[in-house]
Design an enzyme around this catalytic site. Structure first.
Site, short mmCIF file in Angstrom:
data_model
loop_
_atom_site.label_atom_id
_atom_site.label_comp_id
_atom_site.label_asym_id
_atom_site.label_seq_id
_atom_site.Cartn_x
_atom_site.Cartn_y
_atom_site.Cartn_z
N ARG A 104 0.89 -1.18 0.00
CA ARG A 104 0.00 0.00 0.00
C ARG A 104 0.91 1.22 0.00
NH1 ARG A 104 -5.36 1.42 3.49
NH2 ARG A 104 -6.14 -0.01 1.92
N HIS A 131 -7.60 0.97 -6.22
CA HIS A 131 -7.80 0.10 -5.05
C HIS A 131 -8.53 -1.17 -5.53
CE1 HIS A 131 -7.99 -1.21 -1.06
NE2 HIS A 131 -8.83 -0.35 -0.52
N GLN A 134 -10.44 -3.82 -3.21
CA GLN A 134 -11.69 -3.30 -2.67
C GLN A 134 -12.85 -3.54 -3.63
OE1 GLN A 134 -12.31 -1.67 0.41
NE2 GLN A 134 -14.39 -2.14 -0.25
N ASP A 222 -17.22 7.45 -1.22
CA ASP A 222 -15.98 7.26 -0.44
C ASP A 222 -15.65 8.60 0.20
OD1 ASP A 222 -13.61 6.23 0.60
OD2 ASP A 222 -12.52 6.32 -1.31
N CYS A 260 -16.31 1.85 0.94
CA CYS A 260 -15.17 0.98 1.26
C CYS A 260 -14.73 1.09 2.71
CB CYS A 260 -14.02 1.28 0.32
SG CYS A 260 -13.33 2.94 0.51
N ARG A 288 -13.81 -8.43 2.11
CA ARG A 288 -12.37 -8.20 1.88
C ARG A 288 -11.59 -9.45 2.26
NH1 ARG A 288 -10.20 -3.18 1.68
NH2 ARG A 288 -8.46 -4.36 0.82
#
Ligand code: CP
Ligand code: NVA
Length: 301
Positions: A104, A131, A134, A222, A260, A288
């Site tokens: 990340r 991402h 996700q 988001d 998310c 996830r």
């Protein structure tokens, strides 16, 4: 970069067959468990976090453990990266110890360097640009709640950020209509939209959240301030894009809400929506874990 290594980088670089096989695996391990003998006994995943994480960190760690493997978690300050060692040299060294690397990072360039110099699979755990893990969990969640995503309408209301970009990549594969509503200066990059459209994706992009959510099966948003974005003051221009009950009722009566996480109640979404009956955010968070297992098994088996 070896062609034989199975990196999980971005949804635009993978085929629908691969993505569907990862989702099928995730669904199977969720329903039936991982089976015996545990499939990844003796395997190790290095997780390199240059940004904070709760879900990605824990779901990869627990997922790897449940598959029989183990993890090593690294951050710049406790590795030589913090003293200037390059990602390239880090990649070469880590590849001699571990079987896969999840990263990340802010920088898509660092992800590319890692892929260039690693001799083990690399997994994109979020960059400033995307991402992908996700959105795999989001698609799994959508299909659990509403059936096949193909032909459905997904509306995005908010910042056109990394998560929105991975939705654009997904729209090129999964046959849903993606309607993005966000201020003009915060839209996903035009070349990414153009790429997705060239692959047949049905994407509309505009500034009106009400037009975007009309008859939608799902509204997604988001945070307005992503990690690394902290100096940006986007609150005022994003205020009209808040997902609240008034916006939800403009979608289909059985539309779901996805996010998310982490969420900022009172900013991009109201408490009534995220904690309300149409919100599936905890299913998304759980998925996830199952999707990470699907990704790990695809990369490592
Ligand atoms: N959604 C997500 O990636 O959460 P974390 O930042 O907690 O990993
Ligand atoms: N857009 C958010 C996603 C967090 C999971 C960020 O990059 O901070």
């Amino acid at each position: 970069m070896s062609k034989d290594i199975k990196h999980f980088l971005d949804l635009d670089q993978l085929t629908l067959t691969t993505l569907r096989s990862i989702l099928a695996c995730a669904t199977s391990v969720k329903k039936n468990g991982v089976g015996t003998p545990l499939p990844l006994i003796g395997k190790t995943l290095a997780m390199l976090f240059e940004k904070p994480s709760t879900r990605t960190r824990v779901s990869f760690q627990v997922g790897m453990q449940q598959l029989g493997g183990s993890v090593v978690t690294l951050s710049p300050q406790d590795t030589q990266i913090g003293r200037g060692e390059s990602i390239a040299d880090t990649a070469r060294a880590l590849s001699r110890y571990v079987d896969a690397i999840m990263i990340r990072t802010s920088s898509p360039e660092k992800l590319r360097d890692l892929v260039q110099f690693a001799t083990v699979p690399v997994i994109n755990g979020l960059t400033d640009e995307s991402h992908p893990c996700q959105i795999m969990a989001d698609i799994m969640t959508f299909e659990e709640c509403k059936g096949p995503i193909e032909g459905s309408i997904i509306a995005w209301s908010g910042d056109g950020n990394n998560v929105a970009t991975s939705w654009v990549h997904a729209a090129a594969h999964f046959g849903f209509e993606l309607r993005i509503a966000c201020p003009k200066n915060l839209q996903p990059r035009a070349n990414i939209i153009a790429w997705a459209r060239s692959k047949g994706a049905k994407i509309s992009i505009g500034i009106d959240p009400h037009a975007a959510v009309k008859d939608a099966d799902c509204i997604v948003t988001d945070t307005w301030v992503s990690m690394g974005d902290e100096a940006a003051d986007k609150h005022k221009e994003l205020a009209p894009y808040q997902v609240n009950e008034a916006l939800m009722v403009e979608a289909k009566s059985d539309a779901i809400f996805m996010h998310c996480l982490p969420a900022h109640r009172g900013e991009e979404v109201t408490e009534a929506v995220i904690d309300g009956p149409r919100s599936v955010v905890w299913n998304e968070a759980e998925n996830r874990l199952h999707v990470q297992k699907g990704v790990l098994l695809w990369c490592l088996e």
